[in-house]
Design a protein around this motif. Structure first.
Motif, short mmCIF file in Angstrom:
data_model
loop_
_atom_site.label_atom_id
_atom_site.label_comp_id
_atom_site.label_asym_id
_atom_site.label_seq_id
_atom_site.Cartn_x
_atom_site.Cartn_y
_atom_site.Cartn_z
N GLY A 196 53.44 41.93 89.46
CA GLY A 196 54.72 42.44 88.90
C GLY A 196 55.51 40.95 88.45
O GLY A 196 54.90 40.31 87.97
N ASN A 197 56.68 40.98 88.71
CA ASN A 197 57.46 39.84 87.90
C ASN A 197 57.43 38.70 88.78
O ASN A 197 57.41 38.71 90.00
CB ASN A 197 59.23 40.41 88.08
CG ASN A 197 59.35 41.59 87.03
OD1 ASN A 197 58.69 41.75 85.92
ND2 ASN A 197 60.31 42.56 87.37
N GLU A 198 57.20 37.67 88.31
CA GLU A 198 56.92 36.41 88.92
C GLU A 198 58.19 35.73 89.32
O GLU A 198 59.01 35.81 88.68
CB GLU A 198 56.41 35.30 87.83
CG GLU A 198 55.96 34.37 88.42
CD GLU A 198 55.31 33.16 87.38
OE1 GLU A 198 54.68 32.23 87.78
OE2 GLU A 198 54.93 33.65 86.27
N VAL A 199 58.16 35.16 90.55
CA VAL A 199 59.24 34.29 91.20
C VAL A 199 58.71 32.78 91.43
O VAL A 199 57.56 32.89 91.69
CB VAL A 199 59.87 35.03 92.18
CG1 VAL A 199 60.51 36.30 92.04
CG2 VAL A 199 58.85 34.95 93.45
N PRO A 200 59.58 31.89 91.33
CA PRO A 200 58.89 30.53 91.34
C PRO A 200 58.92 30.42 92.78
O PRO A 200 59.22 29.22 93.28
CB PRO A 200 60.24 29.78 90.67
CG PRO A 200 61.40 30.45 90.73
CD PRO A 200 61.01 31.89 90.91
N ILE A 201 57.95 31.13 93.59
CA ILE A 201 57.62 30.56 94.93
C ILE A 201 56.09 30.67 95.20
O ILE A 201 55.46 31.52 94.62
CB ILE A 201 58.37 31.75 95.85
CG1 ILE A 201 59.67 31.74 95.82
CG2 ILE A 201 57.80 31.43 97.34
CD1 ILE A 201 60.50 32.68 96.74
N LEU A 216 49.90 38.44 107.36
CA LEU A 216 51.06 38.39 107.79
C LEU A 216 51.96 38.46 106.48
O LEU A 216 52.98 38.99 106.41
CB LEU A 216 51.69 37.32 108.72
CG LEU A 216 53.13 37.16 108.91
CD1 LEU A 216 53.35 38.59 109.85
CD2 LEU A 216 53.68 35.93 109.85
N TYR A 217 51.50 37.56 105.54
CA TYR A 217 52.29 37.23 104.13
C TYR A 217 51.60 38.06 102.99
O TYR A 217 51.89 37.69 101.97
CB TYR A 217 52.35 35.82 103.85
CG TYR A 217 53.38 35.31 104.86
CD1 TYR A 217 54.81 35.32 104.54
CD2 TYR A 217 53.00 34.69 105.81
CE1 TYR A 217 55.62 34.56 105.16
CE2 TYR A 217 53.83 34.09 106.66
CZ TYR A 217 55.41 33.89 106.37
OH TYR A 217 56.27 33.37 107.26
N ASP A 218 50.78 38.96 103.29
CA ASP A 218 49.95 39.56 102.24
C ASP A 218 50.86 40.61 101.49
O ASP A 218 50.40 40.90 100.35
CB ASP A 218 48.87 40.59 102.68
CG ASP A 218 49.22 41.58 103.58
OD1 ASP A 218 50.30 41.92 103.94
OD2 ASP A 218 48.40 42.41 104.04
N PHE A 219 52.19 40.70 101.66
CA PHE A 219 53.27 41.42 101.05
C PHE A 219 53.59 40.30 99.63
O PHE A 219 54.20 40.89 98.67
CB PHE A 219 54.36 41.63 101.73
CG PHE A 219 55.26 40.65 102.33
CD1 PHE A 219 56.30 40.04 101.44
CD2 PHE A 219 54.82 40.06 103.46
CE1 PHE A 219 56.97 38.90 101.75
CE2 PHE A 219 55.36 39.03 104.07
CZ PHE A 219 56.49 38.61 103.09
N ALA A 220 53.42 39.20 99.84
CA ALA A 220 54.02 38.20 98.95
C ALA A 220 53.59 38.34 97.40
O ALA A 220 54.63 38.34 96.55
CB ALA A 220 53.88 36.82 99.39
N PRO A 221 52.38 38.39 97.26
CA PRO A 221 52.18 38.77 95.79
C PRO A 221 53.06 39.95 95.06
O PRO A 221 53.17 39.85 93.88
CB PRO A 221 50.59 38.83 95.66
CG PRO A 221 50.19 38.15 97.02
CD PRO A 221 51.29 38.22 98.03
N SER A 222 52.90 41.18 95.84
CA SER A 222 53.68 42.09 95.26
C SER A 222 55.19 41.89 95.04
O SER A 222 55.57 42.69 94.43
CB SER A 222 53.62 43.32 96.24
OG SER A 222 54.24 43.17 97.44
N MET A 223 55.83 41.00 95.55
CA MET A 223 56.92 40.44 95.27
C MET A 223 57.15 39.34 94.34
O MET A 223 58.28 38.74 94.00
CB MET A 223 57.55 39.91 96.64
CG MET A 223 57.71 41.21 97.70
SD MET A 223 58.48 40.71 99.21
CE MET A 223 60.45 40.26 98.55
#
Length: 122
Positions: free
Chosen positions: A20-25, A62-69
């Motif tokens: 999706g849309n990239e964020v700088p994290i 725990l953080y596997d949601f991060a790429p979808s964000m």
């Protein structure tokens, strides 16, 4: 939009890139690795490497949601007993409060017990 997951026996880490849309994290998970390279396994205590106590267990899940964000995530493949990815290359201490300080390539785990099989060391 793109998705890329890099997993290779030649790489010492896993990169889970955005969906999706990239964020700088960038999320770095340097202590979730549990593997030991075959050529090094004999140097470690065989009982301890089954479940290294210095592992940050399941943090990558725990953080596997991060790429979808839109966040890129980098996770360790190998145990921090092989290489501690957030240590200074000269093994300078990160803390000065009296805690056990591990090196870039530790021989002691966080409880100050050897993780390297002493019988195999010269």
């Amino acid at each position: 939009m793109w998705t890329l997951q890099i997993i290779s026996n030649k790489m010492n880490f896993k990169i889970s890139r955005i969906q999706g849309n990239e964020v700088p994290i960038l999320i770095s998970i340097p202590h979730c690795g549990t593997e030991f390279p075959e050529e090094l396994k004999e140097q470690y205590n065989p009982k301890l490497i089954k479940a290294p106590d210095d592992t940050d267990w399941f943090v990558q899940q725990l953080y596997d949601f991060a790429p979808s964000m839109g966040m890129t995530m980098v996770s360790a493949k190998y145990s921090r007993w092989v290489i501690d990815l957030n240590r200074d290359p000269q093994s300078k201490p990160l803390y000065t409060d009296g805690r056990i300080i591990t090196a870039l390539c530790p021989t002691l785990h966080s409880l100050a017990n050897p993780c390297i099989a002493i019988a195999n060391r010269n």
